[in-house]
Enzyme design. Structure first.
Site, short mmCIF file in Angstrom:
data_model
loop_
_atom_site.label_atom_id
_atom_site.label_comp_id
_atom_site.label_asym_id
_atom_site.label_seq_id
_atom_site.Cartn_x
_atom_site.Cartn_y
_atom_site.Cartn_z
N LYS A 29 29.60 23.43 -32.12
CA LYS A 29 30.09 24.14 -33.32
C LYS A 29 30.53 23.16 -34.42
O LYS A 29 30.24 23.38 -35.58
CB LYS A 29 31.30 25.03 -32.98
CG LYS A 29 31.00 26.16 -32.03
CD LYS A 29 32.21 27.08 -31.88
CE LYS A 29 33.46 26.40 -31.34
NZ LYS A 29 33.35 25.95 -29.95
N ARG A 70 30.90 13.43 -25.84
CA ARG A 70 31.36 13.53 -27.23
C ARG A 70 32.36 12.43 -27.56
O ARG A 70 33.22 12.08 -26.77
CB ARG A 70 32.02 14.89 -27.44
CG ARG A 70 32.65 15.04 -28.80
CD ARG A 70 32.84 16.45 -29.19
NE ARG A 70 33.81 17.15 -28.35
CZ ARG A 70 34.12 18.43 -28.53
NH1 ARG A 70 33.50 19.13 -29.45
NH2 ARG A 70 35.00 19.00 -27.76
N ARG A 111 38.18 12.59 -26.90
CA ARG A 111 39.33 13.50 -27.00
C ARG A 111 39.97 13.67 -25.63
O ARG A 111 39.27 13.78 -24.63
CB ARG A 111 38.85 14.86 -27.52
CG ARG A 111 38.71 14.90 -29.00
CD ARG A 111 38.04 16.14 -29.48
NE ARG A 111 38.45 17.38 -28.81
CZ ARG A 111 38.06 18.58 -29.19
NH1 ARG A 111 37.27 18.72 -30.24
NH2 ARG A 111 38.44 19.65 -28.54
P1 AMP Z 1 38.72 22.65 -30.69
O1 AMP Z 1 38.69 21.36 -31.42
O2 AMP Z 1 38.35 23.82 -31.55
O3 AMP Z 1 37.95 22.62 -29.38
O4 AMP Z 1 40.25 22.90 -30.29
C1 AMP Z 1 40.97 22.00 -29.45
C2 AMP Z 1 42.17 22.71 -28.84
O5 AMP Z 1 43.06 23.13 -29.90
C3 AMP Z 1 41.83 23.98 -28.07
O6 AMP Z 1 41.46 23.70 -26.72
C4 AMP Z 1 43.16 24.72 -28.17
O7 AMP Z 1 44.13 24.17 -27.29
C5 AMP Z 1 43.62 24.40 -29.59
N1 AMP Z 1 43.08 25.38 -30.57
C6 AMP Z 1 42.29 25.12 -31.65
N2 AMP Z 1 42.03 26.24 -32.32
C7 AMP Z 1 42.64 27.25 -31.67
C8 AMP Z 1 42.72 28.65 -31.87
N3 AMP Z 1 42.08 29.25 -32.89
N4 AMP Z 1 43.45 29.38 -30.99
C9 AMP Z 1 44.10 28.80 -29.95
N5 AMP Z 1 44.06 27.48 -29.69
C10 AMP Z 1 43.34 26.70 -30.54
#
Ligand code: AMP
Length: 260
Positions: free
Chosen positions: A39, A155, A188
């Protein structure tokens, strides 16, 4: 031209994303799909193609890890993130609400990682509705689980400018160094195997029902996420065009993906 668009506009506010190119319309999309489906990469490519801003709630929470004095709500959120769990809806929605001006930006936006629950989707709908706006489409990326896990473990990201790479699928020009800002690339914390399992469960339980929510709203487009990033982008643009403007000239990308 930069190989990746600026993922930092969120951090600086809605009118800080630079000159707004001329266009007769802006696009507002949400990208759905499991962690590791690509994404973030597609958000960057789509924004580069259409001139929109990529907005990632994950980027915001990762940046908040460096806050000198985080509030107790933020501390709880960051602990959840480190475990691979979802941050509570009220914290996520408050964080997005603080940046509602980014949603109203004339460039349009591609939301990556928000909404993730039906509650967040309802809050997003209300936020956009308050400003007389609506989503154009929600793209749901689909990929077999084992491919998703391979993508996550390879990644690498740049902590400085948030650009995303993959050890084999999208390597930087020099190993371990960001093409865009020359920062040192890192893995990460939540891309480690124990967090990946928790994130996949959170996706299946909380985020998959969102696809149904948007299907009922007539906004959902399923797109296969296999193949090179440029192939997935082309598939996405075709699906968006068929959804937004059937029978009209093709949705024309500007910038890097414009045909000469
Ligand atoms: P991402 O980079 O989108 O994979 O987000 C990394 C982490 O941030 C996720 O595993 C969640 O712990 C938190 N996170 C990011 N966006 C959200 C969201 N919209 N709702 C809940 N947790 C989020």
């Amino acid at each position: 031209m930069n190989p990746q668009p600026d993922r930092m506009a969120w951090f600086r506010g809605g009118d800080a994303c630079g000159e707004v190119p001329f266009r007769d319309r802006s696009y507002r999309f949400v990208l759905l799909g499991p962690p590791g489906v690509g994404k973030g990469t597609q958000a960057a490519l789509l924004c580069q193609a259409l001139g929109a801003c990529p907005l990632s709630t994950g980027d915001l929470f990762r940046a908040a890890q460096h806050d000198a004095e985080p509030s107790s709500a933020l501390r709880t959120a960051l602990e959840a993130m480190r475990r691979g769990e979802l941050v509570p809806d009220e914290v996520v929605v408050a964080t997005v609400r603080e940046r509602a001006n980014c949603l109203a930006c004339r460039r349009g936006f591609v939301l990556d990682g928000f909404p993730r629950t039906t509650g967040q989707a309802e809050a997003l709908h209300a936020l956009l509705d308050e400003q007389g706006m609506a989503l154009d489409a929600v793209v749901s990326y689909e990929l077999p689980l084992e491919t998703v896990v391979a993508r996550l473990s390879g990644r690498r990201t740049c902590p400085a400018c948030k650009a995303i790479y993959h050890l084999t699928n999208q390597p930087p020009r020099s190993p371990g160094v960001c093409d865009r800002c020359h920062g040192r690339l890192v893995q990460r914390e939540d891309d480690r195997p124990e967090s990946i399992r928790v994130r996949m469960r959170a996706y299946q339980e909380d985020t998959q029902p969102l696809a149904e929510y948007y299907r009922r709203a007539g906004k959902l487009l399923a797109v296969e996420a296999a193949g090179r990033p440029e192939e997935v982008l082309e598939r996405t643009l075709r699906a968006l065009h068929e959804h937004l403007a059937p029978g009209q000239p093709a949705l024309v990308p500007t910038g890097k993906f414009a045909k000469a």
